[in-house]
Design a protein around this motif. Structure first.
Motif, PDB file in Angstrom:
ATOM      1  N   CYS A  28       3.497  32.934 -66.481  1.00 32.09           N
ATOM      2  CA  CYS A  28       2.559  33.584 -65.408  1.00 32.09           C
ATOM      3  C   CYS A  28       3.236  34.472 -64.235  1.00 32.09           C
ATOM      4  O   CYS A  28       2.780  35.626 -64.063  1.00 32.09           O
ATOM      5  N   GLU A  29       4.481  34.081 -63.928  1.00 35.62           N
ATOM      6  CA  GLU A  29       4.974  34.805 -62.979  1.00 35.62           C
ATOM      7  C   GLU A  29       5.583  35.962 -63.548  1.00 35.62           C
ATOM      8  O   GLU A  29       5.619  37.116 -63.105  1.00 35.62           O
ATOM      9  N   ILE A  30       6.078  35.905 -64.919  1.00 33.13           N
ATOM     10  CA  ILE A  30       6.695  37.250 -65.432  1.00 33.13           C
ATOM     11  C   ILE A  30       5.566  38.177 -65.836  1.00 33.13           C
ATOM     12  O   ILE A  30       5.742  39.443 -65.702  1.00 33.13           O
ATOM     13  N   ARG A  31       4.301  37.760 -66.132  1.00 34.92           N
ATOM     14  CA  ARG A  31       3.376  38.611 -66.429  1.00 34.92           C
ATOM     15  C   ARG A  31       2.372  38.780 -65.505  1.00 34.92           C
ATOM     16  O   ARG A  31       1.340  39.715 -65.319  1.00 34.92           O
ATOM     17  N   ASP A  32       2.653  38.492 -64.119  1.00 34.98           N
ATOM     18  CA  ASP A  32       1.837  38.598 -62.948  1.00 34.98           C
ATOM     19  C   ASP A  32       0.279  38.209 -63.123  1.00 34.98           C
ATOM     20  O   ASP A  32      -0.560  38.921 -62.546  1.00 34.98           O
ATOM     21  N   TRP A  33       0.376  36.792 -63.877  1.00 37.51           N
ATOM     22  CA  TRP A  33      -1.058  36.438 -63.982  1.00 37.51           C
ATOM     23  C   TRP A  33      -0.963  35.193 -62.794  1.00 37.51           C
ATOM     24  O   TRP A  33      -0.084  34.592 -62.357  1.00 37.51           O
ATOM     25  N   LYS A  34      -2.422  35.066 -62.201  1.00 39.31           N
ATOM     26  CA  LYS A  34      -2.557  34.273 -60.962  1.00 39.31           C
ATOM     27  C   LYS A  34      -2.893  33.032 -61.565  1.00 39.31           C
ATOM     28  O   LYS A  34      -3.853  32.795 -62.479  1.00 39.31           O
ATOM     29  N   ILE A  35      -2.445  31.718 -61.260  1.00 39.65           N
ATOM     30  CA  ILE A  35      -2.721  30.354 -61.625  1.00 39.65           C
ATOM     31  C   ILE A  35      -3.654  29.751 -60.681  1.00 39.65           C
ATOM     32  O   ILE A  35      -3.350  29.908 -59.448  1.00 39.65           O
ATOM     33  N   TYR A  36      -4.825  29.321 -60.895  1.00 42.65           N
ATOM     34  CA  TYR A  36      -5.472  28.517 -60.089  1.00 42.65           C
ATOM     35  C   TYR A  36      -5.370  27.012 -60.203  1.00 42.65           C
ATOM     36  O   TYR A  36      -5.441  26.190 -59.298  1.00 42.65           O
TER      37      TYR A  36
END
Length: 91
Positions: free
Chosen positions: A44-52
């Motif tokens: 998620c960090e690499i792809r700039d995805w937001k974790i909930y």
């Protein structure tokens, strides 16, 4: 409903899974579960995805994540590949 008895095992579901799985299911140890969680966070960090939310269990994982314009298939593939890689590296 809370407090209700568990559902009985579903033989049809078990048989279906047995037919499509190429390998025996893996039971994740505490160390493996941590590796999977780290891999999910890294992906998620690499792809700039937001974790909930993340919850890695002994035989599967749950993640609630905003992936923007990425496809869910791409996300699942990335999560699985990175989790496998991270478990192998950490072993």
């Amino acid at each position: 409903k809370y407090g209700m008895p568990f559902l009985p095992p579903n033989k049809k579901w078990h048989d279906f899974n047995s037919e499509i799985l190429n390998y025996d299911p893996v039971k994740l140890s505490d160390k493996m579960r941590k590796s999977v969680e780290n891999a999910l966070r890294e992906t998620c960090e690499i792809r700039d995805w937001k974790i909930y939310a993340i919850n890695v269990r002994t035989n599967h994982a749950h993640i609630v994540v905003a992936i923007g314009n990425s496809s869910s298939k791409k996300a699942l593939t990335a999560f699985k590949a990175n989790s496998t890689r991270k478990m192998r590296e950490d072993n």
